[in-house]
Design an enzyme around this catalytic site. Structure first.
Site, mmCIF file in Angstrom:
data_model
loop_
_atom_site.group_PDB
_atom_site.id
_atom_site.type_symbol
_atom_site.label_atom_id
_atom_site.label_comp_id
_atom_site.label_asym_id
_atom_site.label_seq_id
_atom_site.Cartn_x
_atom_site.Cartn_y
_atom_site.Cartn_z
ATOM 1 N N ASP A 132 0.841 -1.193 0.000
ATOM 2 C CA ASP A 132 0.000 0.000 0.000
ATOM 3 C C ASP A 132 0.879 1.248 0.000
ATOM 4 O OD1 ASP A 132 -2.486 1.281 -0.031
ATOM 5 O OD2 ASP A 132 -2.425 1.598 2.128
ATOM 6 N N GLU A 210 -9.211 4.477 -2.135
ATOM 7 C CA GLU A 210 -8.017 4.204 -2.916
ATOM 8 C C GLU A 210 -8.357 3.543 -4.248
ATOM 9 O OE1 GLU A 210 -4.622 2.480 -1.054
ATOM 10 O OE2 GLU A 210 -5.242 3.041 0.985
ATOM 11 N N TYR A 253 2.063 2.301 15.544
ATOM 12 C CA TYR A 253 2.791 2.491 14.286
ATOM 13 C C TYR A 253 4.228 2.967 14.462
ATOM 14 C CZ TYR A 253 2.739 7.623 14.016
ATOM 15 O OH TYR A 253 2.973 8.958 14.214
ATOM 16 N N THR A 359 -4.567 6.899 0.090
ATOM 17 C CA THR A 359 -5.842 7.608 0.148
ATOM 18 C C THR A 359 -5.868 8.783 -0.827
ATOM 19 O OG1 THR A 359 -5.982 7.017 2.472
ATOM 20 C CG2 THR A 359 -7.489 8.709 1.692
#
Length: 428
Positions: A132, A210, A253, A359
Protein backbone atom coordinates in the site's frame (compact mmCIF):
# COMPACT_ATOMS: atom_id res chain seq x y z
CA UNK A 1 -23.03 0.30 -30.02
CA UNK A 2 -23.89 -3.31 -29.30
CA UNK A 3 -26.52 -5.81 -30.39
CA UNK A 4 -26.92 -6.50 -26.65
CA UNK A 5 -29.26 -4.10 -24.87
CA UNK A 6 -26.93 -1.96 -22.75
CA UNK A 7 -28.07 1.20 -20.96
CA UNK A 8 -26.04 4.30 -21.90
CA UNK A 9 -25.63 4.82 -18.15
CA UNK A 10 -24.04 1.40 -17.65
CA UNK A 11 -20.49 1.45 -16.32
CA UNK A 12 -19.95 -1.83 -18.17
CA UNK A 13 -20.19 -0.56 -21.73
CA UNK A 14 -18.56 -2.23 -24.74
CA UNK A 15 -15.77 0.31 -24.25
CA UNK A 16 -14.92 -1.38 -20.94
CA UNK A 17 -14.94 -5.24 -20.86
CA UNK A 18 -13.60 -5.74 -17.30
CA UNK A 19 -12.59 -9.22 -16.11
CA UNK A 20 -13.56 -11.01 -12.92
CA UNK A 21 -14.21 -14.38 -11.31
CA UNK A 22 -17.76 -15.67 -10.83
CA UNK A 23 -19.76 -18.67 -9.69
CA UNK A 24 -23.48 -19.45 -9.92
CA UNK A 25 -26.07 -21.35 -7.94
CA UNK A 26 -26.07 -24.09 -10.59
CA UNK A 27 -22.27 -24.28 -10.80
CA UNK A 28 -20.17 -23.38 -7.75
CA UNK A 29 -16.95 -23.68 -9.74
CA UNK A 30 -15.14 -20.37 -9.86
CA UNK A 31 -14.29 -19.25 -13.39
CA UNK A 32 -13.43 -16.11 -15.38
CA UNK A 33 -16.04 -13.79 -16.82
CA UNK A 34 -16.37 -10.30 -18.24
CA UNK A 35 -19.02 -7.75 -17.28
CA UNK A 36 -21.08 -6.34 -20.14
CA UNK A 37 -24.16 -4.22 -19.37
CA UNK A 38 -26.39 -6.14 -16.98
CA UNK A 39 -24.73 -9.41 -17.96
CA UNK A 40 -21.65 -11.46 -17.24
CA UNK A 41 -20.15 -13.49 -20.07
CA UNK A 42 -18.98 -16.81 -18.62
CA UNK A 43 -15.65 -17.22 -20.43
CA UNK A 44 -15.33 -20.90 -19.55
CA UNK A 45 -18.64 -21.69 -21.24
CA UNK A 46 -17.92 -19.23 -24.03
CA UNK A 47 -14.57 -20.88 -24.78
CA UNK A 48 -15.91 -24.45 -24.59
CA UNK A 49 -18.73 -23.47 -26.95
CA UNK A 50 -16.36 -22.25 -29.64
CA UNK A 51 -16.54 -18.60 -28.67
CA UNK A 52 -12.91 -17.96 -29.55
CA UNK A 53 -12.98 -19.90 -32.82
CA UNK A 54 -12.51 -16.73 -34.86
CA UNK A 55 -9.13 -16.10 -33.18
CA UNK A 56 -6.67 -19.02 -33.31
CA UNK A 57 -4.18 -17.05 -31.18
CA UNK A 58 -6.64 -16.66 -28.30
CA UNK A 59 -8.04 -20.17 -28.78
CA UNK A 60 -4.54 -21.57 -28.33
CA UNK A 61 -4.50 -20.21 -24.75
CA UNK A 62 -8.19 -20.55 -23.90
CA UNK A 63 -7.45 -22.96 -21.06
CA UNK A 64 -6.73 -19.87 -18.92
CA UNK A 65 -10.48 -19.25 -18.97
CA UNK A 66 -11.06 -22.51 -17.10
CA UNK A 67 -8.82 -21.43 -14.20
CA UNK A 68 -10.28 -20.38 -10.86
CA UNK A 69 -8.39 -17.05 -10.83
CA UNK A 70 -7.22 -14.57 -13.45
CA UNK A 71 -3.52 -15.09 -12.62
CA UNK A 72 -2.79 -17.28 -15.64
CA UNK A 73 -4.62 -14.91 -17.96
CA UNK A 74 -2.77 -11.94 -16.48
CA UNK A 75 0.60 -13.67 -16.91
CA UNK A 76 0.09 -13.90 -20.68
CA UNK A 77 0.88 -10.19 -20.91
CA UNK A 78 -0.52 -6.90 -22.12
CA UNK A 79 -0.70 -7.81 -25.82
CA UNK A 80 -2.81 -10.90 -25.05
CA UNK A 81 -5.09 -8.91 -22.73
CA UNK A 82 -5.48 -6.33 -25.47
CA UNK A 83 -6.31 -8.83 -28.19
CA UNK A 84 -8.80 -10.67 -25.95
CA UNK A 85 -10.59 -7.47 -25.01
CA UNK A 86 -10.71 -6.27 -28.62
CA UNK A 87 -12.01 -9.67 -29.74
CA UNK A 88 -14.83 -9.61 -27.18
CA UNK A 89 -15.66 -6.03 -28.18
CA UNK A 90 -15.97 -7.18 -31.78
CA UNK A 91 -18.23 -10.09 -30.75
CA UNK A 92 -20.59 -7.70 -28.94
CA UNK A 93 -20.44 -4.98 -31.60
CA UNK A 94 -23.73 -4.12 -33.33
CA UNK A 95 -22.08 -4.79 -36.69
CA UNK A 96 -20.09 -7.83 -35.58
CA UNK A 97 -18.45 -9.75 -38.43
CA UNK A 98 -19.03 -13.01 -36.54
CA UNK A 99 -22.73 -13.05 -35.57
CA UNK A 100 -22.74 -16.85 -35.60
CA UNK A 101 -20.46 -16.99 -32.58
CA UNK A 102 -22.80 -15.38 -30.05
CA UNK A 103 -25.31 -12.88 -31.47
CA UNK A 104 -27.19 -15.55 -33.47
CA UNK A 105 -26.13 -18.51 -31.34
CA UNK A 106 -29.03 -19.01 -28.95
CA UNK A 107 -27.53 -22.12 -27.37
CA UNK A 108 -24.28 -20.37 -26.43
CA UNK A 109 -26.14 -17.26 -25.26
CA UNK A 110 -28.22 -19.40 -22.92
CA UNK A 111 -25.14 -21.15 -21.54
CA UNK A 112 -22.63 -18.28 -21.33
CA UNK A 113 -24.50 -14.96 -21.13
CA UNK A 114 -25.68 -14.71 -17.53
CA UNK A 115 -27.48 -11.98 -15.65
CA UNK A 116 -24.99 -10.27 -13.34
CA UNK A 117 -27.63 -10.25 -10.62
CA UNK A 118 -27.53 -14.06 -10.67
CA UNK A 119 -23.76 -14.51 -10.31
CA UNK A 120 -21.57 -14.40 -7.25
CA UNK A 121 -18.30 -12.50 -7.51
CA UNK A 122 -15.03 -13.64 -5.96
CA UNK A 123 -11.54 -12.21 -5.64
CA UNK A 124 -10.37 -11.80 -9.23
CA UNK A 125 -6.78 -12.90 -8.62
CA UNK A 126 -4.85 -14.91 -6.09
CA UNK A 127 -2.87 -12.19 -4.31
CA UNK A 128 0.65 -13.19 -3.38
CA UNK A 129 1.74 -9.83 -2.01
CA UNK A 130 0.04 -6.54 -1.25
CA UNK A 131 1.83 -3.19 -0.97
CA UNK A 132 0.00 0.00 0.00
CA UNK A 133 1.48 3.29 -1.15
CA UNK A 134 0.87 6.77 0.26
CA UNK A 135 0.79 8.67 -3.04
CA UNK A 136 -2.18 10.95 -2.26
CA UNK A 137 -0.36 14.16 -1.37
CA UNK A 138 -3.46 16.06 -0.23
CA UNK A 139 -4.33 13.28 2.21
CA UNK A 140 -0.74 13.02 3.45
CA UNK A 141 -0.66 16.78 4.04
CA UNK A 142 -4.04 16.89 5.80
CA UNK A 143 -3.14 14.05 8.14
CA UNK A 144 0.31 15.53 8.72
CA UNK A 145 -1.27 18.84 9.75
CA UNK A 146 -3.48 17.01 12.27
CA UNK A 147 -0.54 15.30 13.95
CA UNK A 148 2.47 17.56 13.34
CA UNK A 149 1.14 20.94 12.25
CA UNK A 150 1.40 22.63 8.83
CA UNK A 151 5.13 23.32 9.01
CA UNK A 152 5.99 19.61 9.35
CA UNK A 153 2.97 18.05 7.65
CA UNK A 154 5.01 16.18 5.02
CA UNK A 155 8.06 14.20 6.03
CA UNK A 156 11.33 15.21 4.27
CA UNK A 157 11.32 12.06 2.10
CA UNK A 158 7.75 12.44 0.83
CA UNK A 159 8.43 14.25 -2.47
CA UNK A 160 11.60 12.25 -3.17
CA UNK A 161 10.14 8.72 -3.22
CA UNK A 162 6.78 6.89 -3.20
CA UNK A 163 6.27 6.02 0.47
CA UNK A 164 4.62 2.63 1.13
CA UNK A 165 4.27 -0.27 3.54
CA UNK A 166 3.75 -3.98 2.96
CA UNK A 167 0.18 -4.99 3.76
CA UNK A 168 -1.51 -8.30 4.45
CA UNK A 169 -2.60 -10.15 1.30
CA UNK A 170 -4.65 -12.77 3.18
CA UNK A 171 -7.19 -10.22 4.42
CA UNK A 172 -7.88 -8.61 1.03
CA UNK A 173 -11.54 -9.40 0.33
CA UNK A 174 -13.99 -8.85 -2.50
CA UNK A 175 -16.73 -6.23 -2.43
CA UNK A 176 -19.75 -7.23 -0.33
CA UNK A 177 -17.72 -9.01 2.34
CA UNK A 178 -18.68 -7.72 5.84
CA UNK A 179 -15.92 -6.27 8.03
CA UNK A 180 -15.70 -7.21 11.70
CA UNK A 181 -14.78 -4.31 13.99
CA UNK A 182 -11.28 -5.16 15.24
CA UNK A 183 -9.91 -5.39 18.76
CA UNK A 184 -6.56 -3.86 19.56
CA UNK A 185 -4.39 -1.90 21.97
CA UNK A 186 -5.61 1.69 22.37
CA UNK A 187 -4.37 4.65 24.38
CA UNK A 188 -7.64 6.04 25.72
CA UNK A 189 -5.88 9.22 26.92
CA UNK A 190 -2.79 9.95 24.80
CA UNK A 191 -1.80 12.80 27.17
CA UNK A 192 -1.76 10.65 30.31
CA UNK A 193 1.49 9.54 31.95
CA UNK A 194 2.56 6.83 32.09
CA UNK A 195 1.22 5.67 28.75
CA UNK A 196 -0.60 2.40 29.42
CA UNK A 197 -2.84 0.95 26.68
CA UNK A 198 -6.20 -0.77 26.99
CA UNK A 199 -7.41 -3.76 24.97
CA UNK A 200 -10.59 -2.53 23.33
CA UNK A 201 -12.69 -2.73 20.18
CA UNK A 202 -11.63 0.00 17.75
CA UNK A 203 -13.45 3.28 18.41
CA UNK A 204 -12.11 5.18 15.40
CA UNK A 205 -12.80 2.93 12.43
CA UNK A 206 -12.25 4.67 9.10
CA UNK A 207 -12.13 4.13 5.37
CA UNK A 208 -9.37 4.97 2.92
CA UNK A 209 -10.57 5.79 -0.60
CA UNK A 210 -8.02 4.20 -2.92
CA UNK A 211 -7.37 2.66 -6.30
CA UNK A 212 -5.68 -0.72 -6.58
CA UNK A 213 -3.50 -2.05 -9.40
CA UNK A 214 -2.66 -5.67 -10.25
CA UNK A 215 0.71 -6.79 -11.63
CA UNK A 216 0.79 -9.15 -14.62
CA UNK A 217 4.50 -9.80 -15.18
CA UNK A 218 7.38 -11.05 -13.08
CA UNK A 219 10.79 -9.42 -12.90
CA UNK A 220 13.69 -11.56 -11.81
CA UNK A 221 15.02 -11.12 -8.30
CA UNK A 222 17.75 -8.48 -8.39
CA UNK A 223 16.47 -6.80 -11.57
CA UNK A 224 14.73 -3.42 -11.10
CA UNK A 225 11.97 -2.45 -13.54
CA UNK A 226 12.78 0.77 -15.46
CA UNK A 227 10.07 3.40 -14.99
CA UNK A 228 9.45 3.72 -18.74
CA UNK A 229 8.91 -0.05 -19.04
CA UNK A 230 6.69 -0.36 -15.97
CA UNK A 231 3.44 0.02 -17.94
CA UNK A 232 4.02 -3.45 -19.41
CA UNK A 233 3.72 -4.89 -15.90
CA UNK A 234 0.23 -3.46 -15.22
CA UNK A 235 -2.68 -5.87 -15.65
CA UNK A 236 -5.49 -3.56 -14.59
CA UNK A 237 -7.18 -1.56 -11.86
CA UNK A 238 -9.77 -1.95 -9.11
CA UNK A 239 -11.37 0.28 -6.50
CA UNK A 240 -10.10 -0.20 -2.97
CA UNK A 241 -11.14 0.58 0.60
CA UNK A 242 -8.16 0.10 2.88
CA UNK A 243 -10.04 0.06 6.18
CA UNK A 244 -8.11 1.73 9.00
CA UNK A 245 -8.35 1.46 12.78
CA UNK A 246 -7.03 4.94 13.57
CA UNK A 247 -6.81 4.55 17.36
CA UNK A 248 -5.03 1.20 17.14
CA UNK A 249 -2.64 2.65 14.55
CA UNK A 250 -1.82 5.71 16.68
CA UNK A 251 -0.37 3.50 19.44
CA UNK A 252 1.34 0.80 17.39
CA UNK A 253 2.79 2.49 14.29
CA UNK A 254 5.96 3.94 15.86
CA UNK A 255 8.63 3.10 14.73
CA UNK A 256 7.78 0.59 11.99
CA UNK A 257 4.46 1.81 10.59
CA UNK A 258 0.97 0.25 10.24
CA UNK A 259 0.40 -3.32 11.40
CA UNK A 260 -2.79 -4.64 13.02
CA UNK A 261 -4.57 -1.33 12.36
CA UNK A 262 -4.59 -2.32 8.68
CA UNK A 263 -4.57 -6.11 8.55
CA UNK A 264 -8.20 -6.70 9.56
CA UNK A 265 -9.46 -6.13 6.02
CA UNK A 266 -8.92 -4.41 2.70
CA UNK A 267 -11.87 -4.49 0.29
CA UNK A 268 -11.53 -4.36 -3.50
CA UNK A 269 -14.04 -4.25 -6.33
CA UNK A 270 -14.82 -7.49 -8.13
CA UNK A 271 -14.08 -6.47 -11.73
CA UNK A 272 -10.59 -5.62 -12.99
CA UNK A 273 -10.60 -2.85 -15.59
CA UNK A 274 -7.77 -3.66 -17.99
CA UNK A 275 -5.01 -1.08 -18.34
CA UNK A 276 -5.74 -0.64 -22.05
CA UNK A 277 -9.36 0.30 -21.33
CA UNK A 278 -8.12 3.45 -19.59
CA UNK A 279 -5.66 4.62 -22.26
CA UNK A 280 -7.94 7.54 -23.13
CA UNK A 281 -8.34 8.54 -19.49
CA UNK A 282 -4.79 9.65 -18.84
CA UNK A 283 -4.16 13.01 -17.24
CA UNK A 284 -1.58 14.86 -15.20
CA UNK A 285 -1.33 14.18 -11.49
CA UNK A 286 -0.26 16.55 -8.72
CA UNK A 287 2.92 18.40 -9.86
CA UNK A 288 6.13 17.44 -8.09
CA UNK A 289 8.66 20.26 -8.13
CA UNK A 290 11.32 18.20 -6.37
CA UNK A 291 14.20 17.11 -8.65
CA UNK A 292 13.88 13.33 -8.87
CA UNK A 293 16.59 10.73 -9.07
CA UNK A 294 16.92 9.28 -12.59
CA UNK A 295 15.09 5.99 -11.89
CA UNK A 296 11.87 7.94 -11.08
CA UNK A 297 11.99 10.36 -14.02
CA UNK A 298 9.20 9.64 -16.50
CA UNK A 299 9.00 10.70 -20.13
CA UNK A 300 5.19 10.84 -20.06
CA UNK A 301 3.53 13.90 -18.58
CA UNK A 302 0.00 12.47 -18.42
CA UNK A 303 1.02 9.78 -15.97
CA UNK A 304 -2.15 9.49 -13.84
CA UNK A 305 -5.74 8.38 -14.49
CA UNK A 306 -8.84 10.57 -14.65
CA UNK A 307 -11.34 8.45 -12.72
CA UNK A 308 -14.24 10.03 -10.85
CA UNK A 309 -14.63 8.63 -7.36
CA UNK A 310 -17.49 8.82 -4.87
CA UNK A 311 -18.05 7.47 -1.35
CA UNK A 312 -21.48 6.72 0.15
CA UNK A 313 -22.33 5.82 3.73
CA UNK A 314 -25.58 3.98 4.43
CA UNK A 315 -26.39 3.74 8.12
CA UNK A 316 -28.21 0.90 9.88
CA UNK A 317 -31.31 3.13 9.77
CA UNK A 318 -31.13 3.16 5.96
CA UNK A 319 -30.00 6.77 5.58
CA UNK A 320 -27.67 7.11 2.58
CA UNK A 321 -25.25 10.03 2.20
CA UNK A 322 -22.56 10.77 -0.37
CA UNK A 323 -19.74 11.99 1.86
CA UNK A 324 -16.94 12.42 -0.68
CA UNK A 325 -16.32 13.14 -4.36
CA UNK A 326 -12.73 12.90 -5.53
CA UNK A 327 -10.64 11.90 -8.55
CA UNK A 328 -7.81 9.41 -9.01
CA UNK A 329 -5.60 12.12 -10.53
CA UNK A 330 -4.99 13.46 -7.00
CA UNK A 331 -1.74 11.49 -6.70
CA UNK A 332 1.81 12.79 -6.50
CA UNK A 333 3.27 9.54 -7.83
CA UNK A 334 2.21 7.52 -10.88
CA UNK A 335 1.77 3.75 -11.01
CA UNK A 336 4.97 3.31 -13.09
CA UNK A 337 6.88 5.33 -10.49
CA UNK A 338 5.47 3.11 -7.73
CA UNK A 339 6.61 0.01 -9.64
CA UNK A 340 10.05 1.48 -10.34
CA UNK A 341 10.58 2.36 -6.69
CA UNK A 342 9.19 -0.94 -5.43
CA UNK A 343 11.76 -2.82 -7.53
CA UNK A 344 14.80 -0.50 -7.37
CA UNK A 345 16.22 -2.82 -4.71
CA UNK A 346 15.70 -5.80 -7.01
CA UNK A 347 12.44 -6.88 -5.36
CA UNK A 348 10.67 -9.36 -7.64
CA UNK A 349 7.02 -8.67 -8.39
CA UNK A 350 4.74 -11.49 -9.57
CA UNK A 351 1.43 -11.81 -11.43
CA UNK A 352 -1.37 -11.16 -8.97
CA UNK A 353 0.57 -8.79 -6.73
CA UNK A 354 -1.63 -5.91 -5.62
CA UNK A 355 -0.50 -2.31 -5.19
CA UNK A 356 -2.66 0.34 -3.49
CA UNK A 357 -2.45 4.03 -4.33
CA UNK A 358 -2.91 5.41 -0.85
CA UNK A 359 -5.84 7.61 0.15
CA UNK A 360 -7.07 9.84 -2.69
CA UNK A 361 -8.16 13.23 -1.38
CA UNK A 362 -8.91 16.24 -3.56
CA UNK A 363 -8.10 19.88 -2.88
CA UNK A 364 -11.61 20.98 -1.87
CA UNK A 365 -13.92 20.31 1.09
CA UNK A 366 -16.05 17.26 0.39
CA UNK A 367 -13.26 15.51 -1.52
CA UNK A 368 -11.57 13.92 1.48
CA UNK A 369 -10.82 10.23 1.17
CA UNK A 370 -11.18 9.49 4.90
CA UNK A 371 -13.44 10.36 7.83
CA UNK A 372 -10.29 11.27 9.77
CA UNK A 373 -9.84 14.28 7.49
CA UNK A 374 -13.51 15.23 7.23
CA UNK A 375 -14.00 15.17 11.00
CA UNK A 376 -10.64 16.88 11.61
CA UNK A 377 -9.43 14.02 13.73
CA UNK A 378 -12.83 13.34 15.32
CA UNK A 379 -13.46 16.94 16.42
CA UNK A 380 -16.17 17.91 13.91
CA UNK A 381 -19.03 15.47 13.19
CA UNK A 382 -19.80 14.64 9.56
CA UNK A 383 -23.47 15.41 8.88
CA UNK A 384 -25.51 12.60 7.32
CA UNK A 385 -29.05 12.30 5.96
CA UNK A 386 -31.83 11.83 8.50
CA UNK A 387 -30.07 13.98 11.09
CA UNK A 388 -27.42 11.36 11.82
CA UNK A 389 -23.75 12.23 12.12
CA UNK A 390 -20.42 10.46 12.37
CA UNK A 391 -16.97 11.18 13.71
CA UNK A 392 -15.97 7.65 12.74
CA UNK A 393 -17.96 4.65 11.51
CA UNK A 394 -20.44 2.77 13.67
CA UNK A 395 -21.60 -0.84 13.60
CA UNK A 396 -24.16 -1.38 10.85
CA UNK A 397 -22.72 1.32 8.58
CA UNK A 398 -22.14 0.28 4.97
CA UNK A 399 -19.41 2.11 3.06
CA UNK A 400 -19.63 2.06 -0.74
CA UNK A 401 -17.10 3.41 -3.25
CA UNK A 402 -17.89 3.96 -6.94
CA UNK A 403 -15.60 5.00 -9.76
CA UNK A 404 -15.84 5.60 -13.50
CA UNK A 405 -14.22 7.26 -16.50
CA UNK A 406 -15.48 8.20 -19.95
CA UNK A 407 -18.75 9.57 -21.26
CA UNK A 408 -22.34 8.34 -21.33
CA UNK A 409 -22.70 5.43 -23.73
CA UNK A 410 -19.04 4.52 -23.33
CA UNK A 411 -18.58 4.59 -19.55
CA UNK A 412 -15.73 2.61 -18.06
CA UNK A 413 -16.55 1.74 -14.48
CA UNK A 414 -15.59 -0.70 -11.77
CA UNK A 415 -18.95 -1.59 -10.29
CA UNK A 416 -18.60 -0.77 -6.63
CA UNK A 417 -16.65 -1.75 -3.56
CA UNK A 418 -18.75 -2.02 -0.43
CA UNK A 419 -18.57 -3.46 3.05
CA UNK A 420 -20.79 -3.44 6.13
CA UNK A 421 -19.29 -3.07 9.60
CA UNK A 422 -20.19 -5.85 12.03
CA UNK A 423 -19.82 -5.57 15.83
CA UNK A 424 -16.59 -6.74 17.42
CA UNK A 425 -16.59 -10.33 18.60
CA UNK A 426 -17.23 -10.67 22.37
CA UNK A 427 -13.79 -11.92 23.42
CA UNK A 428 -14.39 -11.77 27.16
Amino acid sequence: MSWLNISPDSHFSVANIPFGIISTASDATRRPAVAIGDYALDLKEFASGGGFSASPDIQKHQDVFSAQTLNNFAALGRSFHRSTREYLQSIFSANTESPQILKDNEQLKQAALLKRADVQNHLPLSIGDYTDFYAGKNHAYNVGVLFRGPDNALQPNYTHLPVAYHGRASSVVVSGTPLRRPWGQILKDPKAEPKIPTLSPCQRLDLELEMGMFICRENKLGNPIPVDQAEDYIFGYVLMNDWSARDIQAWEYIPLGPFTAKNMGTTISAWVVLADALNNSRTAGIPNDTPLLPYLQEKKKDNCLNIHLEVDVTTAKGNKTTISKSNSKNLLWSWPQMIAHHTITGCNLRPGDLLGSGTITGDKPGSEGSILEQSQGGKVPVKLQGGEERKFFQDGDTVTIRGWAGEQGALIGFGEVSGTILPALPLF
